[in-house]
Design a protein around this motif. Structure first.
Motif, PDB file in Angstrom:
ATOM      1  N   GLY B  94      46.904  30.069  15.898  1.00 10.75           N
ATOM      2  CA  GLY B  94      47.765  31.258  15.943  1.00 10.75           C
ATOM      3  C   GLY B  94      46.955  32.478  16.364  1.00 10.75           C
ATOM      4  O   GLY B  94      46.171  32.422  17.304  1.00 10.75           O
ATOM      5  N   GLY B  95      47.117  33.566  15.663  1.00 13.46           N
ATOM      6  CA  GLY B  95      46.388  34.798  16.000  1.00 13.46           C
ATOM      7  C   GLY B  95      45.169  35.012  15.134  1.00 13.46           C
ATOM      8  O   GLY B  95      44.697  36.136  14.994  1.00 13.46           O
ATOM      9  N   ILE B 130      38.247  44.309  19.601  1.00 12.88           N
ATOM     10  CA  ILE B 130      38.883  45.597  19.922  1.00 12.88           C
ATOM     11  C   ILE B 130      38.936  46.456  18.661  1.00 12.88           C
ATOM     12  O   ILE B 130      39.463  46.004  17.635  1.00 12.88           O
ATOM     13  CB  ILE B 130      40.320  45.376  20.450  1.00 12.88           C
ATOM     14  CG1 ILE B 130      40.295  44.438  21.659  1.00 12.88           C
ATOM     15  CG2 ILE B 130      40.997  46.695  20.806  1.00 12.88           C
ATOM     16  CD1 ILE B 130      41.655  43.927  22.082  1.00 12.88           C
ATOM     17  N   THR B 133      42.665  48.681  16.983  1.00 14.51           N
ATOM     18  CA  THR B 133      43.744  48.156  17.827  1.00 14.51           C
ATOM     19  C   THR B 133      44.959  49.089  17.778  1.00 14.51           C
ATOM     20  O   THR B 133      46.023  48.739  18.285  1.00 14.51           O
ATOM     21  CB  THR B 133      44.165  46.739  17.375  1.00 14.51           C
ATOM     22  OG1 THR B 133      44.456  46.807  15.983  1.00 14.51           O
ATOM     23  CG2 THR B 133      43.086  45.721  17.633  1.00 14.51           C
ATOM     24  N   LEU B 213      45.373  37.524  27.405  1.00 10.97           N
ATOM     25  CA  LEU B 213      45.783  38.914  27.240  1.00 10.97           C
ATOM     26  C   LEU B 213      45.554  39.367  25.799  1.00 10.97           C
ATOM     27  O   LEU B 213      45.728  38.588  24.872  1.00 10.97           O
ATOM     28  CB  LEU B 213      47.264  39.080  27.605  1.00 10.97           C
ATOM     29  CG  LEU B 213      47.657  38.701  29.031  1.00 10.97           C
ATOM     30  CD1 LEU B 213      49.152  38.862  29.240  1.00 10.97           C
ATOM     31  CD2 LEU B 213      46.890  39.540  30.049  1.00 10.97           C
ATOM     32  N   TYR B 215      45.979  42.929  23.036  1.00 14.72           N
ATOM     33  CA  TYR B 215      46.880  44.076  22.888  1.00 14.72           C
ATOM     34  C   TYR B 215      46.315  45.136  21.952  1.00 14.72           C
ATOM     35  O   TYR B 215      45.605  44.827  20.985  1.00 14.72           O
ATOM     36  CB  TYR B 215      48.235  43.602  22.349  1.00 14.72           C
ATOM     37  CG  TYR B 215      48.876  42.571  23.237  1.00 14.72           C
ATOM     38  CD1 TYR B 215      49.638  42.948  24.338  1.00 14.72           C
ATOM     39  CD2 TYR B 215      48.676  41.206  23.012  1.00 14.72           C
ATOM     40  CE1 TYR B 215      50.197  41.993  25.177  1.00 14.72           C
ATOM     41  CE2 TYR B 215      49.224  40.242  23.841  1.00 14.72           C
ATOM     42  CZ  TYR B 215      49.985  40.648  24.927  1.00 14.72           C
ATOM     43  OH  TYR B 215      50.532  39.700  25.763  1.00 14.72           O
ATOM     44  N   ASN B 217      47.792  49.193  20.419  1.00 15.12           N
ATOM     45  CA  ASN B 217      49.030  49.949  20.275  1.00 15.12           C
ATOM     46  C   ASN B 217      48.747  51.442  20.174  1.00 15.12           C
ATOM     47  O   ASN B 217      47.728  51.845  19.604  1.00 15.12           O
ATOM     48  CB  ASN B 217      49.768  49.491  19.009  1.00 15.12           C
ATOM     49  CG  ASN B 217      50.111  48.009  19.059  1.00 15.12           C
ATOM     50  OD1 ASN B 217      51.132  47.624  19.584  1.00 15.12           O
ATOM     51  ND2 ASN B 217      49.208  47.174  18.539  1.00 15.12           N
TER      52      ASN B 217
END
Lengths: 142, 227
Positions: B94-95, B130, B133, B213, B215, B217
């Motif tokens: 998953g993530g 990152i 985020t 990819l 992400y 925000n």
């Protein structure tokens, strides 16, 4: 007499160490990777409820468990679909609100993982893990 | 030590030895597996191999995992003396990132080893780190650029990043960071007088096929209500 007692005590202590050392060697690969959540980052159901509208509830359980039942108003944010779910949580978040993350005994340490990522990666403050998780919240409703 | 004590100890050792010889005994090749899935892998699969080295059959009573993200399967319900097999544990990544530890609890009818805990430790490599985020501005705050730092993972040869914003209300510009494999993404809203939100899509030049990819925000919060 005294020295004999002391010697026996020493022998007993040394014997007690043997299984402890053996266990430490045998289980050397099984150290806990889950650092316990510090008490300051935990919140009880009663405390969390008292925060009322100044808190956002985050459900860190898998989608199916969330779909079955969840704390009213809770936002789904689990690690299975982290990137997809994070934007909807951030859209509801505001800096003055506390965040309460919960999971259940079936979803292991999901709430502490999600809370850690919100603190470390997203760099939000006032993130708390619900003590006893979903089960404790259910109990409090009875 | 007197004779009586010596006999007692010997009898105890003998009984333990005999119990070990005649019982059913499921011997596991490994009860802990270290997995290092590839960057593009969606799952990490562990094979816990066993052999019944005892004299009687062993029956699996239950196999359950510590987390909904892991599924464990047995090949058979009962293992005869001398038989081999394995329990397959499939962890859906998953993530998730970093070191993930998942347990599989196996319950058998072997009284000597009624419960065995199998541990799957998966180290999930990160293409990009990152931080943060998420960047935000309070309503009415000066619309200055905020920086998101992006670092390549260990041994990941990223030379270039493309960043696109889902909203034209935010500008995102990539600049080289202070070290090789490091980048700064400067994010800036055009205004902060209204609530706006954007998802920044970060596309590194590695892996190329299939590309991955990431992400971040950005959001301008609603202006505080005036009394």
């Amino acid at each position: 007499m005294k020295s004999s007692l002391a010697r026996q005590a020493l022998v007993l202590v040394a014997l007690a160490f043997l299984p402890a050392i053996a266990e430490a060697i045998y289980f050397r690969d099984r150290v806990s990777w889950q650092a316990p959540v510090p008490a300051s980052e935990m919140v009880t159901v009663a405390q969390a409820r008292a925060w009322g509208d100044n808190a956002i509830w985050v459900d860190a359980r898998p989608d199916e468990e969330f779909a079955r039942h969840h704390v009213p108003g809770a936002i789904l944010l689990n690690e299975d679909r982290w990137n997809e779910l994070l934007p909807q949580f951030l859209a509801a978040w505001s800096p003055e609100k506390r965040v309460i993350v919960y999971c259940s005994s079936q979803s292991c340490n999901a709430s502490s993982h999600v809370a850690r990522r919100l603190r470390d990666e997203v760099q939000l403050k006032d993130i708390f893990v619900l003590e006893g998780g979903w089960e404790e919240w259910l109990k409090s409703k009875k | 030590m007197n004779l009586k004590t010596t006999r007692l100890i010997l009898a105890l050792i003998l009984s333990i030895f005999l119990a070990a010889v005649v019982r059913a005994d499921l011997k596991w090749e490994q009860t802990t597996l270290d997995l290092h899935p590839a960057i593009s892998d969606k799952q990490a699969i562990g094979h816990f191999k066993y052999e019944n080295v005892g004299k009687t059959p062993v029956r699996f009573k239950s196999v359950h995992t510590s987390c909904g993200c892991t599924v464990a399967q047995t090949q058979k319900d009962q293992v005869g003396p001398g038989e081999k097999g394995e329990i397959t544990a499939t962890f859906n990544i998953g993530g998730r990132t970093g070191v993930q530890v998942k347990n599989v609890t196996v319950e058998t009818d072997d009284p000597a080893h009624a419960v065995t805990v199998l541990t799957l430790k998966a180290t999930i490599g990160q293409v990009l780190e990152i931080q943060p985020t998420f960047v935000y501005w309070q309503g009415g705050e000066e619309p200055k650029a905020k920086t998101i730092i992006v670092r390549s993972g260990k041994d990941v040869p990223i030379k270039k990043l493309d960043v696109t914003s889902s909203s034209p209300d935010f500008a995102a510009k990539v600049e080289p960071g202070s070290a090789p494999g490091e980048f700064n993404i400067k994010v800036q809203p055009h205004e902060t007088n209204r609530a706006i939100v954007a998802t920044l899509t970060i596309k590194p030049d590695y892996p190329a096929n299939p590309p991955q990819l990431f992400y971040a925000n950005a959001r301008v919060m609603p202006a505080p209500a005036t009394q």
